[in-house]
Design a protein around this motif. Sequence first.
Motif, PDB file in Angstrom:
ATOM      1  N   LEU A 275      -0.213   1.260 -10.271  1.00 12.57           N
ATOM      2  CA  LEU A 275      -0.955  -0.044 -11.082  1.00 12.57           C
ATOM      3  C   LEU A 275      -2.066   0.002 -11.919  1.00 12.57           C
ATOM      4  O   LEU A 275      -2.506  -1.118 -12.522  1.00 12.57           O
ATOM      5  CB  LEU A 275      -1.507  -0.721  -9.614  1.00 12.57           C
TER       6      LEU A 275
ATOM      7  N   TYR B 175       6.279  -8.727  -7.986  1.00 16.09           N
ATOM      8  CA  TYR B 175       4.608  -9.067  -7.310  1.00 16.09           C
ATOM      9  C   TYR B 175       4.553  -8.630  -5.722  1.00 16.09           C
ATOM     10  O   TYR B 175       5.647  -8.885  -5.268  1.00 16.09           O
ATOM     11  CB  TYR B 175       4.433 -10.707  -7.485  1.00 16.09           C
ATOM     12  N   VAL B 176       3.652  -8.282  -5.251  1.00 13.04           N
ATOM     13  CA  VAL B 176       3.297  -8.094  -3.993  1.00 13.04           C
ATOM     14  C   VAL B 176       2.010  -8.494  -3.625  1.00 13.04           C
ATOM     15  O   VAL B 176       0.876  -8.146  -4.307  1.00 13.04           O
ATOM     16  CB  VAL B 176       3.533  -6.444  -3.628  1.00 13.04           C
TER      17      VAL B 176
ATOM     18  N   ARG C  29      -1.042  -8.450  -0.380  1.00 11.38           N
ATOM     19  CA  ARG C  29      -1.300  -7.757   0.930  1.00 11.38           C
ATOM     20  C   ARG C  29      -2.590  -8.274   1.347  1.00 11.38           C
ATOM     21  O   ARG C  29      -3.406  -8.473   0.647  1.00 11.38           O
ATOM     22  CB  ARG C  29      -1.345  -6.210   0.572  1.00 11.38           C
TER      23      ARG C  29
ATOM     24  N   PRO D 159       3.384  -6.111   3.212  1.00 12.14           N
ATOM     25  CA  PRO D 159       3.660  -6.771   1.627  1.00 12.14           C
ATOM     26  C   PRO D 159       4.683  -7.640   1.471  1.00 12.14           C
ATOM     27  O   PRO D 159       5.603  -7.552   2.140  1.00 12.14           O
ATOM     28  CB  PRO D 159       4.109  -5.451   1.116  1.00 12.14           C
TER      29      PRO D 159
ATOM     30  N   TYR E 138      -0.048  -7.473  -8.485  1.00  8.36           N
ATOM     31  CA  TYR E 138      -0.429  -7.083  -6.723  1.00  8.36           C
ATOM     32  C   TYR E 138      -1.810  -8.003  -6.572  1.00  8.36           C
ATOM     33  O   TYR E 138      -2.807  -8.113  -7.584  1.00  8.36           O
ATOM     34  CB  TYR E 138      -0.802  -5.791  -6.652  1.00  8.36           C
TER      35      TYR E 138
ATOM     36  N   GLN F 187      -4.621  -8.507  -3.287  1.00 12.07           N
ATOM     37  CA  GLN F 187      -5.140  -8.105  -2.006  1.00 12.07           C
ATOM     38  C   GLN F 187      -5.872  -9.409  -1.624  1.00 12.07           C
ATOM     39  O   GLN F 187      -6.681  -9.649  -2.584  1.00 12.07           O
ATOM     40  CB  GLN F 187      -6.067  -6.870  -2.118  1.00 12.07           C
TER      41      GLN F 187
ATOM     42  N   TRP G 110       6.102  -0.236  -4.242  1.00  9.62           N
ATOM     43  CA  TRP G 110       5.404  -0.397  -3.213  1.00  9.62           C
ATOM     44  C   TRP G 110       5.817   0.807  -2.211  1.00  9.62           C
ATOM     45  O   TRP G 110       6.648   0.701  -1.444  1.00  9.62           O
ATOM     46  CB  TRP G 110       5.529  -1.584  -2.355  1.00  9.62           C
TER      47      TRP G 110
END
Length: 217
Positions: A7, A42-43, A45, A51, A137, A139, A204
């Motif tokens: 990333l 895209y993910v 978390r 995920p 990503y 978070q 991921w």
Amino acid sequence: MPMFEYLKFDKNPKFDVLAKTKEYVSGQTIGDLSEDWYADDYVLRGPVIGPIGRKDLAGSQNGLGLMGAFPDVTIETFGYAIDPENPYRCFYFQRWRATMTEDMDVYGTIYPSTGAEMETPVSTFCAVWNPDGRIAYEQVGAVVDRLEGNTQGKAAVFGLLHTAGLKLSAAPGDAVFSFIQRVGHFVGGQGRSWTKEEDIPKWWVSSSRGADATEEW
């Protein structure tokens, strides 16, 4: 963890990551959820979610009826900072406040309006942008101080659910909640806590799902 090295991309963004993150968060606040913000891989978390990709995330949120039950949600965002080890990553803090003035429909189960006022503890978020200027990503919702607020340490969406009466005992490593999530994931039909394995991007590499304990690397 190897995916955090991935990333970092080329470590040389050609745009202002902090300014772009502020623009993105501001858009979220006014309901701008354009898919143009997000990378194809895209993910997202959170402490007990993910995920998860955009399609499953939208399906899960729509089924909860949160914004209808809490129409006055206000989100205080502050403390934007670029990760000194990854110039594509921007952190920020949020505190959510809302009042439950309408009934909440969670996949057909009705939680009556209580009029309860909610204040969550401050939680941290981050967005990691790719070199094309899209979010790869996110978070979300990691609580800074669980003693703050009136949601028993639950932030963001879980704070809203708690205030509505859906008081989930959800924490990373909670074996019971993890089992419940896996049953729900297998059965389907009421939103997903994480995306199907075949649809999770290859970058991921973490095997932890939902409330599973964090693996060591």
